[in-house]
Design a protein around this motif. Sequence first.
Motif, PDB file in Angstrom:
ATOM      1  N   SER A   1     -22.746   7.193  53.155  1.00 23.44           N
ATOM      2  CA  SER A   1     -22.227   7.143  51.783  1.00 23.44           C
ATOM      3  C   SER A   1     -20.872   6.444  51.734  1.00 23.44           C
ATOM      4  CB  SER A   1     -22.107   8.562  51.228  1.00 23.44           C
ATOM      5  OG  SER A   1     -21.526   8.563  49.940  1.00 23.44           O
ATOM      6  N   PHE A   2     -20.042   6.718  52.749  1.00 32.27           N
ATOM      7  CA  PHE A   2     -18.737   6.060  52.836  1.00 32.27           C
ATOM      8  C   PHE A   2     -18.900   4.547  52.976  1.00 32.27           C
ATOM      9  CE2 PHE A   2     -15.502   4.308  55.719  1.00 32.27           C
ATOM     10  CZ  PHE A   2     -14.349   4.510  54.971  1.00 32.27           C
ATOM     11  N   LEU A   3     -19.840   4.118  53.819  1.00 32.47           N
ATOM     12  CA  LEU A   3     -20.071   2.685  54.015  1.00 32.47           C
ATOM     13  C   LEU A   3     -20.610   2.025  52.754  1.00 32.47           C
ATOM     14  CD1 LEU A   3     -21.662   2.698  57.586  1.00 32.47           C
ATOM     15  CD2 LEU A   3     -19.313   2.138  56.966  1.00 32.47           C
ATOM     16  N   ALA A   4     -21.368   2.780  51.971  1.00 33.63           N
ATOM     17  CA  ALA A   4     -21.885   2.233  50.714  1.00 33.63           C
ATOM     18  C   ALA A   4     -20.766   2.075  49.689  1.00 33.63           C
ATOM     19  CB  ALA A   4     -22.989   3.130  50.169  1.00 33.63           C
ATOM     20  N   ASP A   5     -19.842   3.038  49.662  1.00 34.61           N
ATOM     21  CA  ASP A   5     -18.719   2.960  48.714  1.00 34.61           C
ATOM     22  C   ASP A   5     -17.698   1.901  49.122  1.00 34.61           C
ATOM     23  OD1 ASP A   5     -19.834   5.018  47.233  1.00 34.61           O
ATOM     24  OD2 ASP A   5     -18.677   6.590  48.255  1.00 34.61           O
ATOM     25  N   TYR A   6     -17.528   1.735  50.431  1.00 37.23           N
ATOM     26  CA  TYR A   6     -16.567   0.755  50.950  1.00 37.23           C
ATOM     27  C   TYR A   6     -17.311  -0.189  51.901  1.00 37.23           C
ATOM     28  CZ  TYR A   6     -13.174   4.043  49.089  1.00 37.23           C
ATOM     29  OH  TYR A   6     -12.459   4.871  48.256  1.00 37.23           O
ATOM     30  N   PRO A   7     -17.850  -1.286  51.398  1.00 29.79           N
ATOM     31  CA  PRO A   7     -18.695  -2.174  52.212  1.00 29.79           C
ATOM     32  C   PRO A   7     -17.941  -2.942  53.293  1.00 29.79           C
ATOM     33  CG  PRO A   7     -18.314  -3.102  50.035  1.00 29.79           C
ATOM     34  CD  PRO A   7     -17.771  -1.710  49.996  1.00 29.79           C
ATOM     35  N   GLY A   8     -16.591  -2.964  53.239  1.00 28.92           N
ATOM     36  CA  GLY A   8     -15.840  -3.627  54.299  1.00 28.92           C
ATOM     37  C   GLY A   8     -14.920  -4.725  53.832  1.00 28.92           C
ATOM     38  N   HIS A   9     -14.907  -5.022  52.555  1.00 29.33           N
ATOM     39  CA  HIS A   9     -13.985  -6.053  52.060  1.00 29.33           C
ATOM     40  C   HIS A   9     -13.388  -5.637  50.725  1.00 29.33           C
ATOM     41  CE1 HIS A   9     -17.793  -7.138  50.027  1.00 29.33           C
ATOM     42  NE2 HIS A   9     -16.996  -7.534  49.051  1.00 29.33           N
ATOM     43  N   SER A  10     -12.148  -6.038  50.500  1.00 31.07           N
ATOM     44  CA  SER A  10     -11.448  -5.772  49.248  1.00 31.07           C
ATOM     45  C   SER A  10     -11.548  -6.993  48.349  1.00 31.07           C
ATOM     46  CB  SER A  10      -9.973  -5.443  49.517  1.00 31.07           C
ATOM     47  OG  SER A  10      -9.852  -4.272  50.306  1.00 31.07           O
TER      48      SER A  10
ATOM     49  N   LEU B   1     -16.254   0.350  61.853  1.00 35.54           N
ATOM     50  CA  LEU B   1     -17.462   1.099  62.193  1.00 35.54           C
ATOM     51  C   LEU B   1     -18.673   0.176  62.292  1.00 35.54           C
ATOM     52  CD1 LEU B   1     -17.099   4.362  60.067  1.00 35.54           C
ATOM     53  CD2 LEU B   1     -17.298   4.221  62.561  1.00 35.54           C
ATOM     54  N   GLN B   2     -18.745  -0.800  61.387  1.00 39.55           N
ATOM     55  CA  GLN B   2     -19.861  -1.742  61.416  1.00 39.55           C
ATOM     56  C   GLN B   2     -19.817  -2.614  62.668  1.00 39.55           C
ATOM     57  OE1 GLN B   2     -20.697  -3.631  57.445  1.00 39.55           O
ATOM     58  NE2 GLN B   2     -19.008  -2.309  56.780  1.00 39.55           N
ATOM     59  N   TYR B   3     -18.630  -3.078  63.024  1.00 41.42           N
ATOM     60  CA  TYR B   3     -18.500  -3.862  64.254  1.00 41.42           C
ATOM     61  C   TYR B   3     -18.886  -3.022  65.475  1.00 41.42           C
ATOM     62  CZ  TYR B   3     -16.087  -7.932  62.244  1.00 41.42           C
ATOM     63  OH  TYR B   3     -15.786  -9.080  61.561  1.00 41.42           O
TER      64      TYR B   3
ATOM     65  N   TRP C   1     -24.318   6.661  66.102  1.00 40.09           N
ATOM     66  CA  TRP C   1     -24.570   8.044  65.685  1.00 40.09           C
ATOM     67  C   TRP C   1     -23.824   8.374  64.400  1.00 40.09           C
ATOM     68  CZ3 TRP C   1     -20.886  12.086  65.619  1.00 40.09           C
ATOM     69  CH2 TRP C   1     -21.407  13.339  65.283  1.00 40.09           C
ATOM     70  N   MET C   2     -22.561   7.956  64.310  1.00 41.67           N
ATOM     71  CA  MET C   2     -21.757   8.263  63.131  1.00 41.67           C
ATOM     72  C   MET C   2     -22.312   7.586  61.886  1.00 41.67           C
ATOM     73  SD  MET C   2     -17.820   8.119  64.578  1.00 41.67           S
ATOM     74  CE  MET C   2     -17.183   8.432  62.932  1.00 41.67           C
ATOM     75  N   THR C   3     -22.709   6.312  62.001  1.00 44.03           N
ATOM     76  CA  THR C   3     -23.210   5.600  60.823  1.00 44.03           C
ATOM     77  C   THR C   3     -24.550   6.135  60.357  1.00 44.03           C
ATOM     78  OG1 THR C   3     -24.151   3.907  62.301  1.00 44.03           O
ATOM     79  CG2 THR C   3     -21.982   3.458  61.330  1.00 44.03           C
ATOM     80  N   GLY C   4     -25.194   6.929  61.194  1.00 45.81           N
ATOM     81  CA  GLY C   4     -26.450   7.553  60.779  1.00 45.81           C
ATOM     82  C   GLY C   4     -26.251   8.851  60.017  1.00 45.81           C
ATOM     83  N   LEU C   5     -25.034   9.380  60.007  1.00 47.50           N
ATOM     84  CA  LEU C   5     -24.748  10.606  59.258  1.00 47.50           C
ATOM     85  C   LEU C   5     -24.708  10.311  57.760  1.00 47.50           C
ATOM     86  CD1 LEU C   5     -21.885  12.046  61.523  1.00 47.50           C
ATOM     87  CD2 LEU C   5     -24.303  12.725  61.502  1.00 47.50           C
TER      88      LEU C   5
ATOM     89  N   VAL D   1     -18.670   0.721  80.533  1.00 44.31           N
ATOM     90  CA  VAL D   1     -19.185   2.047  80.177  1.00 44.31           C
ATOM     91  C   VAL D   1     -18.518   2.549  78.899  1.00 44.31           C
ATOM     92  CG1 VAL D   1     -19.258   4.473  80.892  1.00 44.31           C
ATOM     93  CG2 VAL D   1     -19.838   2.673  82.520  1.00 44.31           C
ATOM     94  N   ALA D   2     -17.190   2.328  78.785  1.00 42.53           N
ATOM     95  CA  ALA D   2     -16.465   2.763  77.591  1.00 42.53           C
ATOM     96  C   ALA D   2     -16.979   2.042  76.349  1.00 42.53           C
ATOM     97  CB  ALA D   2     -14.965   2.509  77.770  1.00 42.53           C
ATOM     98  N   LEU D   3     -17.271   0.745  76.471  1.00 45.42           N
ATOM     99  CA  LEU D   3     -17.794  -0.013  75.340  1.00 45.42           C
ATOM    100  C   LEU D   3     -19.166   0.500  74.914  1.00 45.42           C
ATOM    101  CD1 LEU D   3     -16.767  -3.671  76.314  1.00 45.42           C
ATOM    102  CD2 LEU D   3     -15.790  -2.251  74.499  1.00 45.42           C
ATOM    103  N   VAL D   4     -20.014   0.810  75.889  1.00 39.07           N
ATOM    104  CA  VAL D   4     -21.344   1.358  75.572  1.00 39.07           C
ATOM    105  C   VAL D   4     -21.215   2.693  74.845  1.00 39.07           C
ATOM    106  CG1 VAL D   4     -23.473   2.281  76.565  1.00 39.07           C
ATOM    107  CG2 VAL D   4     -22.519   0.143  77.432  1.00 39.07           C
ATOM    108  N   LEU D   5     -20.296   3.534  75.304  1.00 35.21           N
ATOM    109  CA  LEU D   5     -20.088   4.833  74.664  1.00 35.21           C
ATOM    110  C   LEU D   5     -19.577   4.672  73.227  1.00 35.21           C
ATOM    111  CD1 LEU D   5     -18.508   6.887  77.598  1.00 35.21           C
ATOM    112  CD2 LEU D   5     -20.834   7.041  76.676  1.00 35.21           C
ATOM    113  N   VAL D   6     -18.697   3.691  73.020  1.00 32.55           N
ATOM    114  CA  VAL D   6     -18.196   3.428  71.664  1.00 32.55           C
ATOM    115  C   VAL D   6     -19.331   3.002  70.743  1.00 32.55           C
ATOM    116  CG1 VAL D   6     -16.771   1.868  70.286  1.00 32.55           C
ATOM    117  CG2 VAL D   6     -15.830   2.908  72.357  1.00 32.55           C
ATOM    118  N   VAL D   7     -20.206   2.117  71.235  1.00 35.14           N
ATOM    119  CA  VAL D   7     -21.332   1.654  70.428  1.00 35.14           C
ATOM    120  C   VAL D   7     -22.267   2.814  70.084  1.00 35.14           C
ATOM    121  CG1 VAL D   7     -23.405   0.207  70.438  1.00 35.14           C
ATOM    122  CG2 VAL D   7     -21.240  -0.702  71.291  1.00 35.14           C
ATOM    123  N   LEU D   8     -22.587   3.651  71.077  1.00 33.77           N
ATOM    124  CA  LEU D   8     -23.485   4.787  70.836  1.00 33.77           C
ATOM    125  C   LEU D   8     -22.866   5.776  69.852  1.00 33.77           C
ATOM    126  CD1 LEU D   8     -24.771   5.443  74.475  1.00 33.77           C
ATOM    127  CD2 LEU D   8     -25.991   4.344  72.579  1.00 33.77           C
ATOM    128  N   LEU D   9     -21.565   6.024  69.996  1.00 29.38           N
ATOM    129  CA  LEU D   9     -20.885   6.939  69.074  1.00 29.38           C
ATOM    130  C   LEU D   9     -20.882   6.375  67.658  1.00 29.38           C
ATOM    131  CD1 LEU D   9     -19.180   9.481  68.571  1.00 29.38           C
ATOM    132  CD2 LEU D   9     -17.146   8.139  69.191  1.00 29.38           C
TER     133      LEU D   9
END
Length: 310
Positions: free
Chosen positions: A47-56, A168-170, A38-42, A27-35
């Motif tokens: 914009s944050f994900l576009a500026d920082y794609p996940g790798h340096s 966040l992507q994971y 929701w966050m990545t849809g804001l 249940v906790a894992l499902v809630l994390v995924v849903l949260l």
Amino acid sequence: MSTPTKKPGSATGKRSRLYWGVPAVLVALVLVVLLAKWMTGLPAVASFLADYPGHSELPEGAPVGFPAWLAWQHFLNGFFLLLIIRTGWQVRTSTRPSGHWTRNNNGLIKTKNAPTKITLELWLHLTLDALWVLNGLVFAILLFASGQWMRIVPTSWDVIPNALSAALQYASLNWPTDNGWVNYNALQLLTYFATVFIAAPLAFISGIRTSSAWPKKATALSKAYPIELARAIHFPVMIYFVAFIVVHVFLVLATGALRNLNHMYGGSDDAGWFGFWVFLASVAAMVAAWFLARPLFLRPIASLMGKVSR
């Protein structure tokens, strides 16, 4: 006729905790995924994900791919670590040791006092520890000599927001683009850095403090580094390694198993089957060692280094 009262901590209580614990985790894992979804849809998060794609970006001159020595180091590290965790758990939970081992006092290192007698399980644990540390030293030397360190050591502060982006992507199940042949994502980089340069040294310095190798007459040193502190560090580090192995193997298999296995065991960036078969052979070796690490086979080996008593 009265019904016997169940004692706290009984087998029934443990089964009950397991019965309710597994659904709670799911249940906790499902809630994390849903949260996370929701966050990545804001807009701000998008914009944050576009500026920082996940790798340096890696430093100039960073190596590409994996050399053959890294495949051997990877296998040996996993081999020793698996058995260390197994024997460490046996040392922690065993109430009836299968035998005892006493070091010979007629070798290169002689002591005035009688050598300490330890259980056969602890002897195997300490022996594996020594081999793991030796393998780690070889790994560290080759890591810095070959430049492979640049792939797992942060060299820019943007690794932190990129690691948050990757997390966040994971969590949203929209996993970051995987290209480990060239560059790990920032979360992988920080995890590998923590495993190699923080968790492994902590396992060593806490393990040696709790072992018979610690000098008994070093009163000041023992007071500055009490054994209670070492024990408080050692067990959580073991839990970290178990969690790391589980997540690491899961992601290797879930993000393109054949390609990932070829990276580490096949020395190529393709989706052939060679790396898989090498990996399968390495797993077979680990399974065989797991079942052969029994008193029947250990006593003859241990007797070469000391006296074994039942």
